[in-house]
Enzyme design. Structure first.
Site, PDB file in Angstrom:
ATOM      1  N   ASP A   1       0.766  -1.386   0.003  1.00  0.00           N
ATOM      2  CA  ASP A   1      -0.014   0.232  -0.109  1.00  0.00           C
ATOM      3  C   ASP A   1       0.825   1.191  -0.087  1.00  0.00           C
ATOM      4  O   ASP A   1       1.728   1.506   0.958  1.00  0.00           O
ATOM      5  CB  ASP A   1      -0.966   0.097   1.209  1.00  0.00           C
ATOM      6  CG  ASP A   1      -2.000   0.953   1.077  1.00  0.00           C
ATOM      7  OD1 ASP A   1      -2.542   1.491   0.175  1.00  0.00           O
ATOM      8  OD2 ASP A   1      -2.558   1.374   2.181  1.00  0.00           O
TER       9      ASP A   1
ATOM     10  N   HIS B   1      -3.662  13.994   0.826  1.00  0.00           N
ATOM     11  CA  HIS B   1      -3.855  12.957   1.969  1.00  0.00           C
ATOM     12  C   HIS B   1      -2.885  12.985   2.870  1.00  0.00           C
ATOM     13  O   HIS B   1      -2.844  13.048   4.001  1.00  0.00           O
ATOM     14  CB  HIS B   1      -3.962  11.714   1.476  1.00  0.00           C
ATOM     15  CG  HIS B   1      -4.165  10.395   2.594  1.00  0.00           C
ATOM     16  ND1 HIS B   1      -5.085  10.291   3.494  1.00  0.00           N
ATOM     17  CD2 HIS B   1      -3.459   9.635   2.932  1.00  0.00           C
ATOM     18  CE1 HIS B   1      -5.069   9.556   4.405  1.00  0.00           C
ATOM     19  NE2 HIS B   1      -3.935   8.883   3.920  1.00  0.00           N
TER      20      HIS B   1
ATOM     21  N   GLU C   1     -10.257   4.047   3.461  1.00  0.00           N
ATOM     22  CA  GLU C   1      -9.439   4.700   2.711  1.00  0.00           C
ATOM     23  C   GLU C   1      -9.856   4.651   1.133  1.00  0.00           C
ATOM     24  O   GLU C   1      -9.670   3.291   0.771  1.00  0.00           O
ATOM     25  CB  GLU C   1      -7.976   4.394   3.168  1.00  0.00           C
ATOM     26  CG  GLU C   1      -7.465   4.588   4.405  1.00  0.00           C
ATOM     27  CD  GLU C   1      -6.039   4.708   4.512  1.00  0.00           C
ATOM     28  OE1 GLU C   1      -5.471   3.896   3.894  1.00  0.00           O
ATOM     29  OE2 GLU C   1      -5.695   5.625   5.426  1.00  0.00           O
TER      30      GLU C   1
ATOM     31  N   GLU D   1      -8.830   4.047  -2.130  1.00  0.00           N
ATOM     32  CA  GLU D   1      -7.711   3.879  -3.061  1.00  0.00           C
ATOM     33  C   GLU D   1      -8.035   3.109  -4.502  1.00  0.00           C
ATOM     34  O   GLU D   1      -9.073   2.528  -4.530  1.00  0.00           O
ATOM     35  CB  GLU D   1      -6.682   3.085  -2.123  1.00  0.00           C
ATOM     36  CG  GLU D   1      -6.515   3.477  -0.708  1.00  0.00           C
ATOM     37  CD  GLU D   1      -5.430   2.884  -0.267  1.00  0.00           C
ATOM     38  OE1 GLU D   1      -4.612   2.202  -0.825  1.00  0.00           O
ATOM     39  OE2 GLU D   1      -5.204   3.098   0.848  1.00  0.00           O
TER      40      GLU D   1
ATOM     41  N   ASP E   1      -9.047   0.375   1.690  1.00  0.00           N
ATOM     42  CA  ASP E   1      -8.123  -0.006   2.723  1.00  0.00           C
ATOM     43  C   ASP E   1      -8.638   0.315   4.244  1.00  0.00           C
ATOM     44  O   ASP E   1      -8.084   1.349   4.726  1.00  0.00           O
ATOM     45  CB  ASP E   1      -6.860   0.552   2.448  1.00  0.00           C
ATOM     46  CG  ASP E   1      -5.605   0.334   3.567  1.00  0.00           C
ATOM     47  OD1 ASP E   1      -5.777  -0.918   4.090  1.00  0.00           O
ATOM     48  OD2 ASP E   1      -4.664   0.942   3.625  1.00  0.00           O
TER      49      ASP E   1
ATOM     50  N   ARG F   1      -8.203   3.982  13.190  1.00  0.00           N
ATOM     51  CA  ARG F   1      -7.517   5.272  13.601  1.00  0.00           C
ATOM     52  C   ARG F   1      -6.801   5.233  14.741  1.00  0.00           C
ATOM     53  O   ARG F   1      -5.642   5.838  15.190  1.00  0.00           O
ATOM     54  CB  ARG F   1      -8.014   6.350  13.271  1.00  0.00           C
ATOM     55  CG  ARG F   1      -8.607   6.618  11.676  1.00  0.00           C
ATOM     56  CD  ARG F   1      -7.404   6.403  10.662  1.00  0.00           C
ATOM     57  NE  ARG F   1      -7.918   6.796   9.431  1.00  0.00           N
ATOM     58  CZ  ARG F   1      -7.173   6.322   8.318  1.00  0.00           C
ATOM     59  NH1 ARG F   1      -6.017   6.191   8.587  1.00  0.00           N
ATOM     60  NH2 ARG F   1      -7.882   6.541   7.204  1.00  0.00           N
TER      61      ARG F   1
ATOM     62  N   GLN G   1      -4.054   2.686  15.128  1.00  0.00           N
ATOM     63  CA  GLN G   1      -3.027   3.199  14.034  1.00  0.00           C
ATOM     64  C   GLN G   1      -2.214   4.340  14.840  1.00  0.00           C
ATOM     65  O   GLN G   1      -0.889   4.308  14.960  1.00  0.00           O
ATOM     66  CB  GLN G   1      -3.404   3.942  12.962  1.00  0.00           C
ATOM     67  CG  GLN G   1      -2.531   4.519  11.853  1.00  0.00           C
ATOM     68  CD  GLN G   1      -3.223   4.872  10.779  1.00  0.00           C
ATOM     69  OE1 GLN G   1      -4.548   4.873  10.490  1.00  0.00           O
ATOM     70  NE2 GLN G   1      -2.155   5.330   9.801  1.00  0.00           N
TER      71      GLN G   1
ATOM     72  N   LYS H   1      -4.484  -1.914   9.996  1.00  0.00           N
ATOM     73  CA  LYS H   1      -4.668  -2.059   8.497  1.00  0.00           C
ATOM     74  C   LYS H   1      -4.638  -3.625   7.990  1.00  0.00           C
ATOM     75  O   LYS H   1      -5.055  -3.839   6.845  1.00  0.00           O
ATOM     76  CB  LYS H   1      -3.630  -1.565   7.799  1.00  0.00           C
ATOM     77  CG  LYS H   1      -3.228  -0.132   8.091  1.00  0.00           C
ATOM     78  CD  LYS H   1      -4.171   0.886   7.193  1.00  0.00           C
ATOM     79  CE  LYS H   1      -3.646   2.378   7.420  1.00  0.00           C
ATOM     80  NZ  LYS H   1      -4.216   3.188   6.544  1.00  0.00           N
TER      81      LYS H   1
ATOM     82  N   THR I   1      -9.023  -5.325   3.811  1.00  0.00           N
ATOM     83  CA  THR I   1      -8.830  -4.564   2.550  1.00  0.00           C
ATOM     84  C   THR I   1      -9.805  -5.035   1.483  1.00  0.00           C
ATOM     85  O   THR I   1      -9.718  -6.505   1.093  1.00  0.00           O
ATOM     86  CB  THR I   1      -7.396  -4.677   2.028  1.00  0.00           C
ATOM     87  OG1 THR I   1      -6.459  -4.476   3.206  1.00  0.00           O
ATOM     88  CG2 THR I   1      -7.331  -3.652   0.875  1.00  0.00           C
TER      89      THR I   1
ATOM     90  N   GLU J   1     -10.208  12.470   7.319  1.00  0.00           N
ATOM     91  CA  GLU J   1     -10.122  13.792   6.755  1.00  0.00           C
ATOM     92  C   GLU J   1     -11.379  14.537   6.557  1.00  0.00           C
ATOM     93  O   GLU J   1     -11.459  15.800   6.733  1.00  0.00           O
ATOM     94  CB  GLU J   1      -9.405  13.582   5.501  1.00  0.00           C
ATOM     95  CG  GLU J   1      -8.001  13.139   5.664  1.00  0.00           C
ATOM     96  CD  GLU J   1      -7.482  12.731   4.146  1.00  0.00           C
ATOM     97  OE1 GLU J   1      -7.695  11.283   3.803  1.00  0.00           O
ATOM     98  OE2 GLU J   1      -7.075  13.520   3.314  1.00  0.00           O
TER      99      GLU J   1
HETATM  100 MN    MN Z   1      -4.054   2.821   2.810  1.00  0.00          MN
END
Ligand code: MN
Length: 428
Positions: A137, A144, A210, A212, A244, A248, A251, A264, A268, A375
């Site tokens: 990834d 971002h 996420e 992606e 993904d 948080r 993380q 993570k 996915t 975000e």
């Molecule tokens: Mn990611």
């Protein structure tokens, strides 16, 4: 237009609505079962139908002139086809395009074969299209990386000193890559509550997505070899949408110094249809200007981004229909696919057919073009107010996240369908 498979005027004898993601200009590859427990079959989406390539191969329609007699479409995964390389991908696409055209009689007028080879997508079960050996990834959207950097480290240290010089990435976990529709169980792990000095253990409370776009690698390389930046396109088969999923709170506590781990690795999600590089060729465009100029091994013409609209939708348990919460575009990506692949392999790291390399969260310049809840709600400080009257900072159990995307042509769309996933409560 020198590639007939990209001809905007081409039409199939299979009905395709003008807003369908799967016109004859797309022809994405997927893997499906005709009935539960049945064998996996390789197919191509056309309108609302699937074209079963194993049936066409058995009927001799991919003869010596197309794939040199190699029977890759009878396999129960796409890896063997990916291993053949770009010339074979082009040959197969041309053949499939020709067979589906409304002005070519071969399949159109063979009722028996058509009956066998074409079936409604609604009737089939889609499964993971390739066996994914490795998943990486990236972190290639400047907006971002800047947003996350500001929130986690402050304005001053938002972009780390290496970020503008190399496409940052981490090695992900292929074992938890799942197909769209697979529920995602809320993960458990360590978190450091605000103000606390020691961590607690429990279900993540800050579940995020996420947005992606990932690509699958083709033939690949051996140990100690690398892929030069200008050779990269011939090693890239096609793209899928990727969610993904990210925890948080886990993380934030674990990510230094080696990057995300449990935050993570629990899931996915990818979309089922692989949209080829060739199908997206008419939508290839420049990405952002790169300043400072990258080192020579990363220098590529700035023409390897794609104009793909990306939409994020959310359906909570009380909603009757999903609500759109963000609109972005793939072209905002700072580092392009050629640079990602060249950087990944410059050390001599081998690539295998079916390896998945994802872009990293794609965020644009505006608030509503951000690719994560982190975000969109600025870490929960600006909750989303939904049409249902609900608010969301991060996702709650029962929430379903739907990502979709397409490139808009003249009178047709080259789309990805969607990748969806619903969050289930943590296990006891
Ligand atoms: Mn990611």
């Amino acid at each position: 237009m020198n590639n007939p498979t990209n001809d905007p005027a081409a039409r199939s004898f299979v009905a395709v609505a003008s807003d369908s993601h799967f016109p004859i200009q797309n022809l994405p590859y997927g893997l499906f079962r005709r009935e539960p427990g049945g064998r996996a079959r390789i197919g191509v989406a056309i309108g609302e139908m699937v074209l079963d390539l194993s049936v066409l191969e058995a009927a001799g329609l991919f003869d010596e002139t197309v794939l040199a007699g190699r029977k890759v479409f009878s396999a129960e995964r796409l890896n063997d086809f990916l291993a053949l390389g770009a010339e074979s991908w082009t040959a197969a696409r041309r053949r499939i395009h020709e067979l589906l055209r409304n002005d070519v009689a071969l399949l159109r007028d063979d009722a028996a074969l058509r009956e066998q080879a074409l079936l409604p997508q609604q009737q089939v079960e889609m499964i993971l299209p390739v066996e994914i050996g490795d998943y990486t990834d990236f972190y290639s959207s400047r907006e971002h990386a800047t947003n996350v950097g500001v929130m986690f480290r402050g304005e001053e240290n938002a972009l780390m000193p290496n970020w503008l010089h190399l496409p940052v990435a981490y090695h992900g976990r292929a074992s938890s890559v799942v197909l769209s529709g697979t529920p995602i169980v809320r993960p458990k792990g360590q978190q450091l509550p605000p103000g606390a000095e020691t961590p607690v253990f429990g279900p993540s409370r800050l579940m995020d997505h996420e947005f992606e776009v990932g690509f699958f690698v083709g033939p690949g390389t051996d140990l100690a070899q690398s892929i030069a930046v200008d050779e990269a396109p011939s090693q890239i088969f096609g793209f899928v949408l990727v969610n993904d999923w990210s925890a948080r709170d886990i993380q934030k506590w674990e990510y230094q110094p080696l990057g995300p781990f449990l935050a993570k690795n629990f899931g996915t999600s990818i979309s089922p249809w692989i949209v080829t590089l060739e199908a997206l060729e008419p939508f290839r465009c420049a990405g952002p200007e790169q300043d400072p100029k990258p080192l020579p091994y990363l220098q590529a013409p700035n023409e390897w981004s794609y104009d793909i609209r990306l939409e994020t939708w959310l359906k909570t348990e009380t909603m009757e229909a999903a609500e759109r919460i963000a609109v972005s575009n793939y072209r905002y990506m700072y580092w392009n696919i050629c640079q990602q692949l060249a950087h990944h392999t410059v050390s001599g790291c081998p690539m295998a057919p079916g390896d998945l390399l994802a872009s990293g969260t794609i965020s644009g310049p505006t608030k509503d073009s951000r690719g994560s809840m982190l975000e969109l709600t600025w870490r929960g400080s600006e909750p989303l107010r939904l049409g249902s009257g609900e608010e969301r900072k991060f996702f709650e159990d029962g929430d379903e996240v739907i990502l979709t995307g397409w490139a808009q042509g003249e009178g047709y769309r080259v789309g990805f369908g969607e990748v969806r996933g619903r969050i289930l409560p943590a296990l006891d």
